[in-house]
Write a protein that holds these residues in place. Structure first.
Motif, short mmCIF file in Angstrom:
data_model
loop_
_atom_site.label_atom_id
_atom_site.label_comp_id
_atom_site.label_asym_id
_atom_site.label_seq_id
_atom_site.Cartn_x
_atom_site.Cartn_y
_atom_site.Cartn_z
N TYR A 113 0.84 -1.20 0.00
CA TYR A 113 0.00 0.00 0.00
C TYR A 113 0.87 1.24 0.00
CZ TYR A 113 -3.54 -3.41 1.07
OH TYR A 113 -4.36 -4.50 1.00
N ASP A 114 0.23 2.39 -0.17
CA ASP A 114 0.95 3.64 -0.09
C ASP A 114 0.14 4.65 0.70
OD1 ASP A 114 -1.07 4.18 -1.88
OD2 ASP A 114 0.23 4.71 -3.54
N GLY A 115 0.71 5.80 0.88
CA GLY A 115 0.01 6.88 1.58
C GLY A 115 -0.29 6.59 3.04
N ASP A 116 -1.46 7.04 3.46
CA ASP A 116 -1.85 6.94 4.87
C ASP A 116 -2.02 5.49 5.33
OD1 ASP A 116 -1.86 9.68 5.06
OD2 ASP A 116 -4.02 9.88 4.78
N VAL A 117 -2.46 4.62 4.43
CA VAL A 117 -2.64 3.21 4.80
C VAL A 117 -1.29 2.60 5.11
CG1 VAL A 117 -3.44 0.94 4.02
CG2 VAL A 117 -4.74 2.99 3.43
N ALA A 118 -0.30 2.83 4.26
CA ALA A 118 1.05 2.30 4.49
C ALA A 118 1.63 2.89 5.78
CB ALA A 118 1.96 2.60 3.31
N ALA A 119 1.42 4.17 6.00
CA ALA A 119 1.94 4.81 7.21
C ALA A 119 1.32 4.20 8.47
CB ALA A 119 1.68 6.32 7.17
N ALA A 120 0.02 3.98 8.44
CA ALA A 120 -0.67 3.38 9.59
C ALA A 120 -0.16 1.96 9.84
CB ALA A 120 -2.18 3.40 9.37
N LEU A 121 0.02 1.19 8.78
CA LEU A 121 0.53 -0.18 8.92
C LEU A 121 1.97 -0.17 9.44
CD1 LEU A 121 -1.01 -1.73 5.70
CD2 LEU A 121 -1.59 -2.35 8.06
N ASN A 122 2.77 0.76 8.96
CA ASN A 122 4.15 0.85 9.44
C ASN A 122 4.21 1.26 10.92
OD1 ASN A 122 5.77 0.01 7.23
ND2 ASN A 122 5.32 1.94 6.20
N ASP A 123 3.28 2.09 11.36
CA ASP A 123 3.19 2.44 12.78
C ASP A 123 2.87 1.19 13.61
OD1 ASP A 123 3.75 5.07 12.24
OD2 ASP A 123 1.67 5.78 12.48
N GLY A 128 -6.01 1.57 18.97
CA GLY A 128 -5.66 2.84 18.32
C GLY A 128 -5.05 2.61 16.95
N PHE A 129 -4.18 1.60 16.84
CA PHE A 129 -3.59 1.28 15.54
C PHE A 129 -4.68 0.84 14.56
CE2 PHE A 129 0.34 0.39 18.11
CZ PHE A 129 1.12 1.39 17.56
N SER A 130 -5.59 0.03 15.03
CA SER A 130 -6.69 -0.45 14.19
C SER A 130 -7.54 0.73 13.70
CB SER A 130 -7.54 -1.44 14.97
OG SER A 130 -8.57 -1.94 14.17
N THR A 131 -7.83 1.65 14.59
CA THR A 131 -8.62 2.84 14.24
C THR A 131 -7.87 3.69 13.21
OG1 THR A 131 -9.66 2.86 16.41
CG2 THR A 131 -9.69 4.93 15.17
N LYS A 132 -6.57 3.81 13.39
CA LYS A 132 -5.76 4.60 12.47
C LYS A 132 -5.77 3.99 11.07
CE LYS A 132 -1.26 6.85 12.25
NZ LYS A 132 0.01 7.04 12.90
N ILE A 133 -5.69 2.66 10.98
CA ILE A 133 -5.72 1.99 9.69
C ILE A 133 -7.09 2.20 9.03
CG2 ILE A 133 -5.69 -0.28 8.54
CD1 ILE A 133 -3.64 -1.10 10.80
N THR A 134 -8.14 2.03 9.81
CA THR A 134 -9.49 2.23 9.27
C THR A 134 -9.71 3.67 8.83
OG1 THR A 134 -10.29 0.48 10.75
CG2 THR A 134 -11.94 1.94 9.79
N SER A 135 -9.21 4.63 9.60
CA SER A 135 -9.36 6.04 9.26
C SER A 135 -8.60 6.37 7.97
CB SER A 135 -8.84 6.92 10.38
OG SER A 135 -9.64 6.77 11.52
N ALA A 136 -7.47 5.72 7.78
CA ALA A 136 -6.67 5.98 6.57
C ALA A 136 -7.43 5.54 5.32
CB ALA A 136 -5.34 5.25 6.65
N CYS A 137 -8.35 4.63 5.49
CA CYS A 137 -9.11 4.11 4.36
C CYS A 137 -10.31 4.99 4.00
CB CYS A 137 -9.61 2.70 4.67
SG CYS A 137 -8.28 1.49 4.71
#
Length: 124
Positions: A79-89, A114-123
């Motif tokens: 992935y790229d963008g916010d999704v990749a950033a959230a997964l890398n976090d 919180g990580f799960s929420t961040k991934i969902t928010s990135a989507c």
């Protein structure tokens, strides 16, 4: 058709095609995001199950954390963008647990939501 009408028809057809292509791209991204969130959730569940089974074994917790971090990094690479950033976090969070820190398990488990929420928010 007269030339102005033909140009108008071509312009309308081009605009329609552009809108449909964009909509399909957005739909594809939503499906990809859903896959990313589902896969990340599975990685977190697997980690939690292993840690629960081996609550006092620092080596098992470290191994489970390394495996989860590696899987999450691999997923982020798709992935790229916010999704990749959230997964890398999330992967970084797992990396902090690689030493098998028993005291940190509870704290990290609380942060996983919180990580799960961040991934969902990135989507979205």
């Amino acid at each position: 058709m007269t030339p102005p009408r033909r140009r108008l028809a071509v312009a309308a057809a081009t605009l329609t095609l552009a809108v449909l292509t964009t909509a399909c791209g957005a739909l594809g991204q939503a499906v990809d995001c859903n896959s990313a969130a589902t896969e990340a959730s599975k990685i977190m569940t697997d980690w939690s199950s292993t840690v629960t089974k081996n609550a006092t074994d620092t080596d098992a917790i470290g191994d489970a954390s390394k495996t989860a971090a590696d899987k999450t990094k691999e997923l982020a690479g798709k992935y790229d963008g916010d999704v990749a950033a959230a997964l890398n976090d999330l992967a970084s969070g797992f990396e902090t647990m690689q030493k098998g820190d028993l005291a940190g398990v509870s704290e990290f488990t609380g942060k996983m939501q919180g990580f799960s929420t961040k991934i969902t928010s990135a989507c979205s």
